[in-house]
Design an enzyme around this catalytic site. Structure first.
Site, PDB file in Angstrom:
ATOM      1  CB  CYS A   1      -0.911  -0.009   1.228  1.00 46.14           C
ATOM      2  SG  CYS A   1      -2.005   1.433   1.321  1.00 46.14           S
ATOM      3  N   PRO A   2       0.826   2.059  -1.051  1.00 43.23           N
ATOM      4  CG  PRO A   2       0.180   3.215  -2.977  1.00 43.23           C
ATOM      5  CD  PRO A   2       0.023   1.897  -2.283  1.00 43.23           C
TER       6      PRO A   2
END
Length: 261
Positions: free
Chosen positions: A123-124
């Site tokens: 997840c950025p």
């Protein structure tokens, strides 16, 4: 200190508190409750926001389930206890971190440069992988974040005041409208993300497995609707939220293969 993870977390924290401060300073329900001496609503909203920030940092900074190479290079007795003797799955070797055996449902993350157990996705927004150890907390964070966003959306709408002209209206409600726009966009994103994850959890499937099923060795030979790890919606949810130990997916996969035969 100023790597990508720091900047992402700082941006998230800054946006959260700027929007919260905007809601408290404008003539919203929060402000009116403070002026009337009714502090329960402001305190509860503040607690929800703080809880969402704490959960964000917990999910962002905790170990998602990194595979330790020393545990996989241990004694042969430990290997035999983890992998069933009859019809064992094909041994998988990670070509990046050179693990002698990559556990089933694990995947190497190119960003974290580590193999992650029950890998879901990187997840950025949290700059961390979502895996076996932090996936349940990621969903709890999404639930609390959604509560905070929907509540903030209601509060922001309560503060939009009418005006004699469009120019005066935009000038008096500018910051509140900006906060309203950001909260609205984030609310849609979190609703979609939470819905997708709850569905995948209910069928005991990860995002990586769902998106790359045709390339995964232990799934590509299964039918389109077949999932060797699915135990039913209720059992899947109970196992996901209640079991906090490492699961040996090889054994579950073998039991599923034997029952299907």
């Amino acid at each position: 200190m100023f790597r990508t993870g720091f900047l992402v977390r700082a941006t998230h924290t800054l946006l959260t508190w700027v929007i919260t401060l905007t809601l408290f300073l404008h003539n919203t329900d929060l402000r009116r409750c403070e002026e009337e001496g009714e502090l329960l609503l402001p305190i509860l909203f503040f607690v929800v926001v703080v809880l969402s920030v704490l959960l964000y940092f917990a999910v962002s900074l905790m170990d998602p389930g990194f595979v330790l190479s020393d545990t996989l290079k241990g004694s042969s007795e430990e290997m035999e206890s983890m992998i069933p003797e009859a019809a064992p799955p094909r041994l998988r070797r990670c070509g990046y971190c050179l693990l002698q055996q990559q556990p089933m449902r694990a995947k190497h993350c190119q960003t974290c440069k580590r193999c992650v157990r029950r890998f879901d996705h990187h997840c950025p927004w949290i700059e961390n992988c979502v895996g076996e150890r932090n996936h349940r907390w990621f969903i709890v964070y999404l639930l609390v974040q959604l509560l905070a966003l929907l509540w903030a959306l209601h509060i922001a709408l309560s503060g939009v005041s009418p005006s004699a002209s469009w120019e005066t209206w935009f000038r008096s409600n500018g910051f509140l409208l900006a906060a309203l726009g950001l909260v609205g966009v984030f609310s849609v994103v979190v609703v979609l993300l939470l819905g997708c994850h709850l569905y995948l959890v209910s069928i005991n499937c990860t995002t990586w497995e769902f998106m790359s099923r045709h390339r995964i060795s232990y799934l590509k030979n299964c039918g389109d609707e077949e999932n060797p790890f699915d135990r039913g919606v209720l059992c899947n949810l109970l196992d996901f939220f209640c079991i906090c130990r490492t699961v040996v997916w090889e054994k579950m996969y073998q039991r599923s293969s034997q029952s299907s035969v």
